[in-house]
Write an enzyme that holds these catalytic residues in place. Structure first.
Site, PDB file in Angstrom:
ATOM      1  N   ALA A  83       0.844  -1.197   0.000  1.00 32.19           N
ATOM      2  CA  ALA A  83       0.000   0.000   0.000  1.00 32.19           C
ATOM      3  C   ALA A  83       0.879   1.246   0.000  1.00 32.19           C
ATOM      4  CB  ALA A  83      -0.912   0.001   1.222  1.00 32.19           C
ATOM      5  N   HIS A  90       4.894  -0.235  11.086  1.00 34.31           N
ATOM      6  CA  HIS A  90       5.281   1.041  10.481  1.00 34.31           C
ATOM      7  C   HIS A  90       5.803   1.964  11.582  1.00 34.31           C
ATOM      8  CE1 HIS A  90       2.015  -0.022   7.318  1.00 34.31           C
ATOM      9  NE2 HIS A  90       3.178  -0.550   7.000  1.00 34.31           N
ATOM     10  N   THR A 108       5.695   3.938   3.422  1.00 29.44           N
ATOM     11  CA  THR A 108       6.771   3.597   2.500  1.00 29.44           C
ATOM     12  C   THR A 108       6.952   4.637   1.400  1.00 29.44           C
ATOM     13  OG1 THR A 108       6.405   1.239   2.929  1.00 29.44           O
ATOM     14  CG2 THR A 108       7.683   1.812   0.971  1.00 29.44           C
TER      15      THR A 108
END
Length: 525
Positions: A130, A457, A503
């Site tokens: 994603a 994350h 990311t």
């Protein structure tokens, strides 16, 4: 520029790979040596394990990346059989818990699901791919909007961005319609229900080849290219120390994990892009200790649920023929559980969280055959709200100079706490998740907050800043304060509170850092 400069990159995930590629493209005489402590899992370096069709081969690849908890190592490290997080030794297949309970384990009682992947490609071999863009206060405040737009576009190119993956799925379209009926009237223009941008290459048969670090590396791993002739990837090679004196880095000391031999590799530039815990750990072990190192830890907390899609509501939007056609197409790709991905993005001030909705034919866990939702013909959605963590110096990593971890590095303790600010937004997101679930069907699993660290994350532990005032580790171009040729990369640089997959942001930051580092090397001619 030094004659034929040598650049050492620590870490082989998407961020380290972005640095390697941009630097080699910017510097035609440079050579990059990339070091990865874990093994190569796939014939093509850094490819996504999700693309492996054979279940046994996929499971083996994931096990090989699970570090201290892989295979026989699990017993040798004394991990109690009863230790679980969300029912698993690993927080996600292919990763390993940092606080695994054995000798040399990190201490993360307040962040129990903290995990890492140790393999070529890093988390990029296992991620969900994603790549939503940050928005509003999620964006880096000191990067101009025009420059940021160009950086994000460059990052999207490296990651093989797809804005409308599975957009032709009638089931995915029906899910968007139902969510829009529930929420659309109160969402701002441009931030309503839509498809989730992902990284990968759509195939003619409707499947996806998911992106890994291999796609970022691109020509660096293609036989016969100029970039490939100047690129070297050393797997199972652990960087023990960054060597430096007077604010200048001279190279890295590395250990070949196959032989146990240690050697020094000289470098004109060192890029540290391991992850948000092991990168600052390496800096600390090397005597590089800015006040903010390891601090300001954030993630996005996740409230999740699973829904069985309602037959009447779905049947009013999708014909039986469309359903059967989609299921027949999906049966060709049974190894890939994701069939459509939708979202409601972060927006301010009224939607300070983000929703991701993934459709699959089967739930992520085995349902009792007697459950009324078992075998639901219309399938299921796994969905969750990401909720931001507001940065605080109190949250972060404390390193020890007395205790070492299983790799012989300074061990660390993670200190982390949800405050009233997070708890209020988690409560509001949970209420919205109940609304979203009720709009789609029946709850198979009730909404629940995952343990701290579950997002994978992790951000902030090497945060960027505009002034060397003790609240940041790196300057706006990712160079460690007081160092001429030491650059850091990854989610750890993000100084803002975020609700979504970081990311894309981190690759954009890496593009900026690599271009600036290349310019500095050229200026040294």
């Amino acid at each position: 520029m030094p004659a034929h400069p040598v650049i050492a990159v620590v870490g082989s995930g998407p961020i380290g790979s972005a640095y390697a590629r941009v630097l080699l493209e910017e510097l035609p005489d440079a050579r990059v040596v990339m070091f990865e402590a874990g093994p190569q899992l796939t014939p093509r370096p850094g490819a996504s394990v999700r693309n492996i069709a054979d279940p046994e081969a996929k499971a083996l690849a994931r096990q090989k990346s699970q570090g201290p908890q892989s295979g026989a190592l699990r017993a040798s490290l004394g991990i109690p059989e009863g230790v679980v997080v969300e029912g698993m030794f690993t927080a996600r297949q292919g990763t390993h818990l940092l606080d695994f309970g054995g000798e040399g384990s990190a201490h993360a009682a307040q962040f129990p699901a903290a995990a890492a992947a140790t393999n070529v490609g890093g988390q990029g071999a296992h991620w969900t791919c994603a790549i939503p863009r940050p928005a509003f206060s999620e964006k880096i405040p000191f990067i101009d909007d025009d420059e940021w737009e160009e950086l994000v576009e460059a990052a999207e190119g490296l990651l093989h961005h797809q804005a409308a993956a599975f957009a032709d799925s009638p089931i995915g379209g029906a899910i968007r319609t139902l969510l829009d009926r529930e929420f659309g009237a109160v969402l701002p223009d441009g931030y309503g229900v839509g498809t989730l941008p992902v990284a990968g290459d759509p195939q003619p048969d409707g499947s996806m080849v998911w992106a890994g670090a291999d796609m970022v590396l691109g020509p660096l791993i293609e036989a016969g290219t100029d970039e490939a002739s100047r690129f070297e990837l050393r797997d199972l090679t652990l960087v023990r120390r960054i060597e430096h004196e007077g604010g200048v880095v001279s190279g890295v000391t590395v250990e070949d994990l196959r032989t146990g031999q240690t050697s020094f590799v000289a470098a004109d530039l060192v890029v540290v892009a391991a992850d948000a815990f092991r990168s600052p750990q390496l800096l600390w072990a090397s005597g590089i200790r800015p006040a903010a190192l390891g601090r300001y830890l954030t993630e996005h907390h996740v409230v999740i649920t699973t829904i069985a899609l309602d037959a009447d509501r779905m049947g009013g939007l999708v014909t039986d023929e469309q359903l059967e056609s989609e299921l027949a197409r999906r049966s060709l790709h049974a190894a890939d559980p994701v069939a459509a991905v939708n979202r409601i993005p972060f927006s301010e001030p009224d939607h300070p969280y983000s929703l991701q909705v993934m459709y699959a034919e089967n739930p992520p866990f085995q349902l009792d055959p007697s459950d009324p939702q078992a075998g639901n013909r219309w399938g299921y959605v796994n969905m969750g709200y990401g909720v931001r963590k507001h940065p605080r110096v109190e949250d972060g990593v404390t390193f020890s100079d007395e205790e070492v971890d299983y790799r012989g590095f300074p061990n660390f303790t993670i200190e982390y706490e949800l405050t009233d600010a997070e708890n209020a937004e988690i409560s509001a997101a949970t209420a919205r998740l109940r609304r979203a679930g009720a709009a789609l069907g029946a709850f198979v699993a009730p909404p629940r907050l995952l343990p701290n660290g579950s997002s994978l994350h992790y951000m902030g532990t090497m945060r960027m800043g505009t002034v060397d005032d003790g609240t940041s580790v790196a300057d706006p171009w990712s160079r460690v304060w007081s160092f001429d040729n030491l650059v850091v990369g990854g989610n750890a640089l993000i100084p803002t509170a975020n609700t979504m997959n970081p990311t894309l942001t981190s690759v954009a930051i890496a593009v900026r850092g690599a271009r600036a580092a290349a310019a500095r090397l050229r200026a040294e001619e």
